[in-house]
Design an enzyme around this catalytic site. Structure first.
Site, short mmCIF file in Angstrom:
data_model
loop_
_atom_site.label_atom_id
_atom_site.label_comp_id
_atom_site.label_asym_id
_atom_site.label_seq_id
_atom_site.Cartn_x
_atom_site.Cartn_y
_atom_site.Cartn_z
N LYS A 1 -40.31 -11.24 38.72
CA LYS A 1 -41.21 -10.09 38.88
C LYS A 1 -41.79 -9.99 40.29
O LYS A 1 -41.62 -10.87 41.14
CB LYS A 1 -42.32 -10.15 37.82
CG LYS A 1 -41.81 -9.78 36.44
CD LYS A 1 -42.93 -9.57 35.44
CE LYS A 1 -42.40 -9.08 34.10
NZ LYS A 1 -43.47 -8.88 33.11
N ARG B 1 -40.41 -16.08 28.75
CA ARG B 1 -39.41 -15.01 28.70
C ARG B 1 -38.70 -14.92 30.05
O ARG B 1 -39.34 -14.72 31.08
CB ARG B 1 -40.10 -13.69 28.36
CG ARG B 1 -39.20 -12.48 28.20
CD ARG B 1 -40.04 -11.27 27.79
NE ARG B 1 -39.23 -10.07 27.64
CZ ARG B 1 -38.96 -9.20 28.61
NH1 ARG B 1 -39.46 -9.43 29.83
NH2 ARG B 1 -38.22 -8.14 28.40
#
Length: 374
Positions: free
Chosen positions: A322, A356
């Site tokens: 991210k 995740r």
């Protein structure tokens, strides 16, 4: 010679001490030191907390003005062992005034040690004796990490590879949640999602499958087709979604969506979770790395995730490739694997239960090594 033991060694040294094993839990409670932050405490209550903690051998940090009774509300830091804090709870039971009864209830909830478990739709219990790895399967044409995109024709191959690499859960999504992504209708999301989900469930009867959606109709269709979890990134209290997860008795992943560091995120998620009548064994909390947060806020959450993991709910962290990694390392998504692995190791240290990720093999190896160290 005298050694100062780090907190993670105390229980191990007590077990090796030669004391009777039935005494281990008693010593562990006496040795576990905690610092608890309480907001908006009435000034008289803050003075009482200070006095009671000092009497128990602990302490409380309060503003200098508190002793003079200045101001209506203050913040308090309680400093003590778990045993001292449990004794404080008993003392507060005799003081139902100045809001101390509410502080007593909150302390009781925090101090209750529970074995973390999630009850699946079939009634089986999912335990967290290890950190679980959730593999990301994006049935989208516009996810922020291009190499994670796929169609239904590729899904089974990608899923097989993730399972072989050690994934515990597969997370299917059919709408990109990157900033600026085009919104997808429920009909389009369902059209993208269901063929692959049904095919995956037909081939893998027992694999745990999560569906990443904030649309109640999509969630219902997915659960009818065999999904095990709903991963809801909306950050909103949805009555319609709650009805769906209650109907199917399925675990619900609640994500914080918006600005905030670890304290704001924890307060928001706990307030939302406690309003839901599903029970702790049906709720998983996700602090929402990236969702409307600055890089500094994301780093604060990752660094201090233990604030959230202490409350008896399973916690999921999703920071794979991210923008926070890009902000720190000045790298595009394709070059953020090492940054992701660093976050995964930190997440294990901070007590995350599910991580995740896009890259299962590398993260599984990092997580297992971090667990061995921790």
């Amino acid at each position: 010679m005298i050694w100062r033991l780090p907190s993670n060694m105390v229980a191990e040294e007590i077990a090796k001490s030669g004391a009777h094993e039935k005494s281990f839990p008693i010593f562990n409670v006496k040795s576990e030191f905690l610092t608890l932050k309480i907001d908006k405490v009435r000034t008289p209550a803050a003075n009482i907390l200070k006095q009671e903690m000092l009497a128990l051998g602990g302490d409380a940090v309060t503003p200098m003005s508190t002793i003079l009774g200045e101001g209506q509300y203050v913040g308090v830091l309680l400093l003590g062992t778990r045993r001292q804090l449990n004794l404080l709870v008993q003392k507060l039971g005799e003081m139902p005034f100045f809001g101390l009864d509410g502080i007593k209830k909150d302390l009781e909830k925090f101090l209750q040690k529970e074995d973390l478990q999630t009850t699946l739709r079939n009634g089986k219990k999912l335990s967290f004796d290890k950190t679980l790895v959730m593999g990301i399967l994006n049935l989208t044409p516009d996810s922020f990490y291009a190499q994670s995109r796929m169609d239904n024709a590729e899904l089974l191959v990608r899923a097989e590879k993730m399972l072989a690499e050690g994934a515990d859960i597969l997370d299917l999504g059919a709408e990109s949640t990157r900033p600026g992504a085009k919104l997808v209708s429920e009909d389009e999301e369902i059209k993208r999602l269901l063929p692959g989900l049904k095919a995956l469930r037909e081939v893998h009867k027992d694999v745990l499958i999560s569906v990443d959606t904030y649309h109640p109709n999509t969630a219902q269709e997915a659960l009818q087709s065999g999904a095990d979890f709903i991963n809801d990134v909306s950050g909103k209290d949805s009555v319609a979604m709650q009805k769906v997860v209650e109907l199917y008795h399925t675990p619900w992943i609640l994500t914080h969506n918006g600005a905030g560091g670890i304290l704001e995120v924890t307060e928001n998620l706990l307030q939302r979770a406690e309003k839901i009548s599903l029970g702790k064994d049906k709720i998983i909390l996700d602090p929402g790395i990236g969702f409307g947060k600055t890089a500094e806020e994301n780093l604060d959450i990752i660094k201090n995730l233990k604030v959230l993991t202490e409350y008896g709910y399973p916690v999921l962290l999703g920071a794979s490739r991210k923008s926070v990694i890009g902000a720190v390392l000045n790298l595009p998504p394709e070059e953020r694997l090492e940054g992701t692995l660093a976050i995964s190791a930190k997440a294990v240290e901070q007590g995350a239960n599910i991580i995740r990720v896009h890259d299962v093999k590398e993260n599984v190896r990092t997580i297992r090594m971090a667990e061995a160290i921790n």
